[in-house]
Design a protein around this motif. Structure first.
Motif, PDB file in Angstrom:
ATOM      1  N   TYR A   1       0.868  -0.894  -0.153  1.00 41.72           N
ATOM      2  CA  TYR A   1       0.237   0.099   0.160  1.00 41.72           C
ATOM      3  C   TYR A   1       0.624   1.146   0.210  1.00 41.72           C
ATOM      4  O   TYR A   1       1.529   1.050   0.269  1.00 41.72           O
TER       5      TYR A   1
ATOM      6  N   GLN B   1       0.509   5.618   1.459  1.00 41.81           N
ATOM      7  CA  GLN B   1      -0.398   5.951   2.156  1.00 41.81           C
ATOM      8  C   GLN B   1       0.326   7.989   1.342  1.00 41.81           C
ATOM      9  O   GLN B   1       1.813   7.282   2.145  1.00 41.81           O
TER      10      GLN B   1
ATOM     11  N   LYS C   1      -4.838  11.398   2.438  1.00 42.56           N
ATOM     12  CA  LYS C   1      -5.548  10.682   1.679  1.00 42.56           C
ATOM     13  C   LYS C   1      -5.298   9.294   2.125  1.00 42.56           C
ATOM     14  O   LYS C   1      -4.847   8.576   2.804  1.00 42.56           O
ATOM     15  N   PRO C   2      -6.798   8.763   1.315  1.00 45.80           N
ATOM     16  CA  PRO C   2      -6.763   6.937   2.156  1.00 45.80           C
ATOM     17  C   PRO C   2      -5.814   6.274   1.904  1.00 45.80           C
ATOM     18  O   PRO C   2      -4.661   6.764   0.547  1.00 45.80           O
ATOM     19  N   LEU C   3      -5.365   5.309   1.952  1.00 47.76           N
ATOM     20  CA  LEU C   3      -4.920   4.257   1.700  1.00 47.76           C
ATOM     21  C   LEU C   3      -4.675   3.723   0.038  1.00 47.76           C
ATOM     22  O   LEU C   3      -6.167   3.494  -0.260  1.00 47.76           O
TER      23      LEU C   3
ATOM     24  N   LEU D   1      -4.215   0.545  -2.110  1.00 48.21           N
ATOM     25  CA  LEU D   1      -3.935  -0.181  -2.587  1.00 48.21           C
ATOM     26  C   LEU D   1      -2.835  -0.823  -4.029  1.00 48.21           C
ATOM     27  O   LEU D   1      -2.681   0.159  -4.994  1.00 48.21           O
TER      28      LEU D   1
ATOM     29  N   ASN E   1      -2.496  -2.078  -9.238  1.00 52.82           N
ATOM     30  CA  ASN E   1      -3.628  -1.039  -9.282  1.00 52.82           C
ATOM     31  C   ASN E   1      -3.463   0.003  -9.797  1.00 52.82           C
ATOM     32  O   ASN E   1      -3.387   1.160  -9.885  1.00 52.82           O
TER      33      ASN E   1
ATOM     34  N   LEU F   1       5.142   7.398   2.786  1.00 55.52           N
ATOM     35  CA  LEU F   1       4.798   6.193   3.504  1.00 55.52           C
ATOM     36  C   LEU F   1       3.932   4.369   2.898  1.00 55.52           C
ATOM     37  O   LEU F   1       3.004   4.450   2.522  1.00 55.52           O
TER      38      LEU F   1
ATOM     39  N   LEU G   1       3.612   1.230   2.950  1.00 52.36           N
ATOM     40  CA  LEU G   1       2.950   0.227   3.819  1.00 52.36           C
ATOM     41  C   LEU G   1       3.025  -1.710   3.221  1.00 52.36           C
ATOM     42  O   LEU G   1       2.525  -1.884   2.424  1.00 52.36           O
TER      43      LEU G   1
END
Lengths: 118, 112
Positions: free
Chosen positions: A35, A37, A41-43, A45, A58, A88, A90
């Motif tokens: 992911y 980040q 903003k939303p994580l 994928l 994606n 970041l 993840l």
């Protein structure tokens, strides 16, 4: 080591560098995820590997290249990144459907790699 | 399009002041809804999974509930150590590879 580990925790790289992020899960899971980040903003994928096979990509730019050599390890190879790629990153793992029919949908995350592209 | 919206974006509470965080979702069939806690500079920490409307889960001062359109995370008598960003995510029913769709999070600050 327990859970999901990621190295390095921090990385600063120039736009012409090549580096790799490493993730290792110690949970016996069979699915792993990358992911991104970014602030506020939303994580997002990026990639999914299930039973070591990539099952989702994606629309991630080709400057990000994943590798999953086995069900415990996941890499993200980086090259010619842009400053907007600073974020970041993840890694997560989960137990997807298996031959035994058991699965859980919770994803367990590592601590992340803070990437800065200069 | 599958979507998750969390509100409020930020919430400031006094220690002991109970409140609720909201997660509204639009999804073509729900396989599960997840709550996570994220501290600054760290990865999300799993809290709860809810599978069907009417289901509730509790852990210490947190209680998660689920309806057909939204989930609430109730925080009873919060303490400063509950300060974090709380993330909600859904897994659509027809979904390849275990994809989760995340909301943008609610940043909770609890002052002593």
């Amino acid at each position: 080591e327990t859970g999901v580990t990621q190295t390095p925790r921090h990385l600063v790289m120039g736009m012409t560098n090549k580096k790799s992020l490493k993730c290792e899960q110690h949970l016996g899971h069979n699915a792993m995820y990358w992911y991104k980040q970014s602030a506020k903003k939303p994580l997002e994928l990026m990639f999914v590997y299930s039973l070591e096979e990539r099952v989702e990509n994606n629309s991630v730019p080709s400057r990000f290249s994943p590798e999953c050599p086995n069900s415990s390890h996941l890499f993200l190879h980086l090259h010619t990144l842009q400053p907007e790629d600073s974020a970041l990153y993840l890694c997560a793992s989960s137990q997807g459907p298996s031959a035994y029919g058991k699965s859980s949908y919770e994803q367990y995350f590592g601590p992340g790699t803070r990437l800065t592209v200069t | 399009e599958d979507q998750v919206t969390q509100s409020p974006e930020a919430l400031r509470l006094q220690e002991g002041e109970s409140s609720s965080l909201n997660c509204s979702y639009t999804v073509s069939g729900l396989r599960g809804l997840f709550w996570y806690r994220q501290d600054p500079g760290k990865g999300p920490e799993f809290l709860f999974t809810l599978y069907s409307a009417g289901e509730e889960k509790e852990k210490e001062r947190l209680k998660a509930t689920l309806t057909k359109k939204e989930s609430f995370l109730h925080i009873t008598a919060p303490k400063p150590e509950d300060s974090a960003t709380y993330l909600c995510a859904v897994r659509p029913l027809y979904n390849q590879g275990g994809k989760l769709i995340f909301g943008q999070g609610t940043e909770l600050s609890v002052k002593p």
